[in-house]
Design a protein around this motif. Structure first.
Motif, mmCIF file in Angstrom:
data_model
loop_
_atom_site.group_PDB
_atom_site.id
_atom_site.type_symbol
_atom_site.label_atom_id
_atom_site.label_comp_id
_atom_site.label_asym_id
_atom_site.label_seq_id
_atom_site.Cartn_x
_atom_site.Cartn_y
_atom_site.Cartn_z
ATOM 1 N N UNK A 376 35.823 38.685 23.783
ATOM 2 C CA UNK A 376 34.831 37.656 24.085
ATOM 3 C C UNK A 376 34.014 38.066 25.302
ATOM 4 N N UNK A 377 32.752 37.814 25.200
ATOM 5 C CA UNK A 377 31.824 38.215 26.259
ATOM 6 C C UNK A 377 31.304 36.952 26.946
ATOM 7 N N UNK A 378 31.423 36.910 28.251
ATOM 8 C CA UNK A 378 31.070 35.691 28.983
ATOM 9 C C UNK A 378 29.896 35.892 29.929
ATOM 10 N N UNK A 379 28.993 36.764 29.574
ATOM 11 C CA UNK A 379 27.838 36.984 30.430
ATOM 12 C C UNK A 379 28.177 37.900 31.590
ATOM 13 N N UNK A 380 27.413 37.765 32.641
ATOM 14 C CA UNK A 380 27.557 38.712 33.752
ATOM 15 C C UNK A 380 27.833 37.998 35.065
ATOM 16 N N UNK A 381 28.332 38.760 35.982
ATOM 17 C CA UNK A 381 28.571 38.237 37.315
ATOM 18 C C UNK A 381 28.299 39.365 38.308
ATOM 19 N N UNK A 382 27.767 38.987 39.451
ATOM 20 C CA UNK A 382 27.526 40.001 40.481
ATOM 21 C C UNK A 382 28.635 39.940 41.517
ATOM 22 N N UNK A 383 29.178 41.071 41.784
ATOM 23 C CA UNK A 383 30.175 41.165 42.858
ATOM 24 C C UNK A 383 29.739 42.273 43.785
ATOM 25 N N UNK A 384 29.609 41.899 45.037
ATOM 26 C CA UNK A 384 29.135 42.906 45.975
ATOM 27 C C UNK A 384 27.778 43.403 45.522
ATOM 28 N N UNK A 385 27.666 44.685 45.422
ATOM 29 C CA UNK A 385 26.356 45.245 45.091
ATOM 30 C C UNK A 385 26.192 45.520 43.604
ATOM 31 N N UNK A 386 27.223 45.219 42.827
ATOM 32 C CA UNK A 386 27.123 45.548 41.414
ATOM 33 C C UNK A 386 27.219 44.323 40.519
ATOM 34 N N UNK A 387 26.607 44.459 39.388
ATOM 35 C CA UNK A 387 26.690 43.427 38.370
ATOM 36 C C UNK A 387 27.722 43.878 37.333
ATOM 37 N N UNK A 388 28.483 42.935 36.832
ATOM 38 C CA UNK A 388 29.528 43.255 35.861
ATOM 39 C C UNK A 388 29.379 42.377 34.629
ATOM 40 N N UNK A 389 29.809 42.930 33.513
ATOM 41 C CA UNK A 389 29.920 42.075 32.343
ATOM 42 C C UNK A 389 31.335 41.523 32.305
ATOM 43 N N UNK A 390 31.418 40.279 31.903
ATOM 44 C CA UNK A 390 32.719 39.602 31.884
ATOM 45 C C UNK A 390 33.286 39.646 30.469
ATOM 46 N N UNK A 391 34.387 40.314 30.340
ATOM 47 C CA UNK A 391 34.989 40.488 29.020
ATOM 48 C C UNK A 391 36.373 39.872 28.966
ATOM 49 N N UNK A 392 36.698 39.384 27.819
ATOM 50 C CA UNK A 392 38.065 38.939 27.592
ATOM 51 C C UNK A 392 39.007 40.115 27.833
ATOM 52 N N UNK A 393 40.063 39.862 28.571
ATOM 53 C CA UNK A 393 41.065 40.900 28.795
ATOM 54 C C UNK A 393 41.982 40.962 27.571
ATOM 55 N N UNK A 394 41.882 42.033 26.848
ATOM 56 C CA UNK A 394 42.637 42.144 25.595
ATOM 57 C C UNK A 394 44.130 42.356 25.831
ATOM 58 N N UNK A 395 44.489 42.611 27.061
ATOM 59 C CA UNK A 395 45.914 42.794 27.370
ATOM 60 C C UNK A 395 46.527 41.545 27.977
ATOM 61 N N UNK A 396 45.688 40.563 28.174
ATOM 62 C CA UNK A 396 46.178 39.352 28.817
ATOM 63 C C UNK A 396 47.287 38.711 27.977
ATOM 64 N N UNK A 397 48.361 38.393 28.636
ATOM 65 C CA UNK A 397 49.463 37.734 27.935
ATOM 66 C C UNK A 397 50.428 38.712 27.288
ATOM 67 N N UNK A 398 50.091 39.974 27.313
ATOM 68 C CA UNK A 398 51.005 40.956 26.715
ATOM 69 C C UNK A 398 51.967 41.478 27.771
#
Ligand SMILES: O=P(O)(O)O[C@H]1[C@H](O)[C@@H](OP(=O)(O)O)[C@H](OP(=O)(O)O)[C@@H](OP(=O)(O)O)[C@H]1O
Ligand SMILES: Nc1ncnc2c1ncn2[C@@H]1O[C@H](COP(=O)(O)OP(=O)(O)O)[C@@H](O)[C@H]1O
Length: 620
Positions: A376-398
């Motif tokens: 799942x893609x949740x748009x973008x977020x800026x942290x510090x000087x970079x912009x990131x795409x927010x993705x579902x962590x496929x390992x979450x819960x494993x």
């Protein structure tokens, strides 16, 4: 008006992967909640949600009981505590991994993340400088395109290369994959981060802070525990099962057994760490990795930290801290790709360095038939000087995930890279070195003289020395449940060897193999119906195979950084070899090979099982 805060704990059911819940109570209580009702593995639709909004006054005594007594919400419990913070309500469903029945054996305990502390220092330092800008949030990709005029990944790659050069003391050359991950468990973490986000135009904000330093230096554990339990309530809704399991895991943790990182998950803890560990430069404890780049081998001072810790802390404190840390720490690992591209985020998300091409693909994929096969893609977020795409962590819960990254297609270079080579080629000495390391006779005389090759030459060579050219995919890497990483599979050339690799990767577990097989068949169907697939050249994209001991297995499409839209009306078949100008990627050739290999592996595993049943019967 008295201020009160309720925290909501969500117990994750087997059909619910992760849930992030919090409640803001400030005179008027507002609860928003959502439950994933979907029991189907691969379907991710908005219909899978049930959402509710509840408003009540502070005096309403039925608040908690209403919630918890409702059978539908029997897994939600509300605890009350005092807090002045408003916390955001965010609940998210996620397609389930396919459940199977087997339980792979585990020889070792894993679960932490390795970390290149040095790099983090640099990155966090730079992000500190940019702190004022940190709260920028991009929604959708449009704004990011303005914010980041060129793909930030190039800049970060360059940074890593520079760092590498500095590190090797002016040798000035990268060696094999030095700026890339080689499977060490690690994730970028800022030294002290305050990430505020606004989503969907609401004012809902959340804050989290994750210290980079190791939890071994915690002073006030008991007090922290109290605070942490509050913190955890606002967290990601981990299941009791998982917690219990992690408690068990702690017992199994032995020095030297595997790769661990204990990060500090709580703001207060983080502050403590920073005040008490100014000399600490790394939180990684890298004990083992089947393949380990020198760039990550920075665990030297970890041993002394551990010894110092042991002197000053009791085993009870030690366990408490690790348990606590583990509960907040997922088993995230980056198996392949570029170092510095990822940051672990909260709420079952990972942040990947923004790339316009990829963000556009993800935008399209979220409304495509392939959506259930893409994080799942949740748009973008800026942290510090970079912009990131927010993705579902496929390992979450494993727990102790077993992962395989298969790079799809008959080529991993874009057509434009070939054209570029013909016009203005940039020579790459790092790629020459990677080439020579694998096969000293691979470069031509001229290339030997130059001690450099073009990128497209390198990529083409890489494709022919792996199963990419012939089978339409290659196994980039595998991480087993003990955390060991193997990347030698890239040299595999035949389907028979791929089948062997599949059997190894799944430990011949039939149900896991079958789960993967049916997932790939489902993907194959979805690809037929996908507008996105028809209209894009898919290069360098991977299928990420993921399973864990609890018999969950799934396959996901990731990495769209080199996936580009085709000119109008051009459609690809994806199942024919590439010829220059055709833009064919051979993605379906790869998928067909993978399905064939899994079928073979299933046959082999079935007969192995029959043989062992026969043997057991004859013994009886
Ligand atoms: O896997 P090895 O043999 O190390 O080679 C890598 C991969 O092909 C990368 O592709 P991917 O990201 O798909 O894994 C590619 O990144 P690009 O995606 O930028 O093409 C790297 O190019 P450079 O990043 O330019 O070094 C190249 O060095
Ligand atoms: N959404 C995700 N959830 C969990 N792990 C991921 C996710 N995306 C990528 N990864 C991990 O990161 C690795 C590299 O991802 P990729 O997107 O290919 O990066 P790059 O663009 O740097 O090549 C994968 O092999 C996988 O281990």
């Amino acid at each position: 008006m008295r201020e009160r805060c309720s925290s909501l704990t969500v117990t994750v059911l087997s059909n619910r992967w992760q849930t992030q819940v919090s409640t803001c109570v400030h005179g008027v209580v507002v609860h928003t909640y959502a439950l994933t009702l979907d029991r189907e593995m691969d379907v991710m639709t908005d219909d899978n949600y049930m959402e509710g909004m509840e408003m009540e006054t502070e005096n309403n005594p039925t608040m908690d009981t209403d919630f918890s007594s409702d059978k539908t919400y029997q897994h939600l419990t509300i605890r009350e505590g005092t807090s002045s913070s408003c916390r955001r309500v965010k609940v998210r469903s996620r397609p389930r991994l396919q459940s199977t029945k087997s339980f792979p054996p585990y020889s070792q305990c894993i679960g932490g993340l390795g970390e290149d502390g040095d790099g983090d220092d640099e990155l966090s330092q730079s992000s500190d400088v940019m702190r004022e800008d940190r709260n920028d949030v991009c929604q959708g990709t449009e704004r990011n395109i303005e914010l980041i005029p060129r793909c930030a990944r190039d800049e970060v790659k360059e940074q890593w290369r520079m760092r590498r050069k500095e590190r090797v003391g002016g040798r000035g050359e990268d060696t094999d994959g030095l700026e890339r991950w080689s499977g060490n468990r690690r994730v970028e973490e800022k030294s002290e981060c305050e990430d505020k986000e606004m989503e969907g135009g609401t004012n809902s904000k959340w804050q989290h802070c994750r210290g980079r330093n190791c939890s071994f230096e915690i002073e006030e554990v008991d007090e922290e525990r109290k605070t942490s339990s509050e913190g955890e309530n606002e967290g990601s809704g981990e299941s009791q099962e998982r917690r219990d399991g992690e408690a068990e895991e702690l017992i199994g943790i032995k020095e030297g057994s595997t790769t661990h990182q204990w990060s500090s998950p709580h703001p207060i803890l983080s502050k403590l760490l920073h005040s008490s560990s100014s000399t600490s430069s790394s939180s990684s404890i890298n004990f083992s990795s089947a393949e380990s780049d020198e760039v990550f081998s920075e665990g030297e001072d970890v041993g002394s930290k551990r010894r110092a810790f042991r002197k000053s802390r009791s085993w009870k404190t030690y366990l408490t801290m690790m348990h606590w840390s583990l509960r907040r720490q997922g088993s995230w690992v980056q198996l392949a790709g570029h170092q510095g591209n990822f940051q672990l985020s909260e709420g079952g998300e990972v942040l990947k360095l923004y790339c316009e091409v990829e963000a556009k693909c993800l935008d399209s994929l979220m409304i495509d038939a392939l959506r259930p096969f893409v994080p799942q893609y949740h748009g973008c977020v800026t942290r510090g000087e970079h912009c990131y795409i927010r993705l579902e962590d496929l390992l979450s819960g494993l727990r102790r995930p077993v992962i395989m990254d298969c790079k799809m297609g008959v080529r991993t270079y874009q057509e434009e890279e070939v054209v570029k080579t013909q016009t203005k080629a940039t020579l790459r000495s790092d790629m020459y070195q990677k080439m020579v390391k694998v096969d000293p006779s691979a470069p031509s005389v001229e290339e030997h003289e130059q001690k450099a090759v073009t990128k497209s030459r390198y990529l083409q060579w890489r494709d022919t020395t792996s199963s990419t050219s012939t089978l339409g995919f290659r196994i980039e890497g595998v991480m087993m449940e003990d955390g060991s990483v193997q990347r030698d599979f890239r040299k595999i050339l035949t389907l028979a060897k791929v089948t062997e690799a599949m059997l190894y990767f799944t430990r011949s577990q039939l149900d896991i193999l079958k789960a993967y097989h049916s997932r790939l068949l489902a993907l194959s169907e979805a690809l037929k119906n996908s507008l996105f697939f028809r209209s894009h050249e898919v290069i360098g994209s991977s299928l990420l195979f993921v399973h864990d001991h609890s018999s969950k297995a799934s396959v996901w499409m990731i990495d769209f950084g080199k996936t580009t839209p085709l000119p109008d009306r051009l459609e690809l078949r994806h199942n024919i070899p590439w010829a220059e100008g055709s833009r064919e990627d051979g993605y379906l050739i790869g998928l067909t090979s993978l399905i064939a290999s899994l079928s073979q592996a299933i046959s082999v595993a079935s007969s192995q099982q029959e043989d062992s049943c026969g043997e057991e019967q004859s013994v009886a």
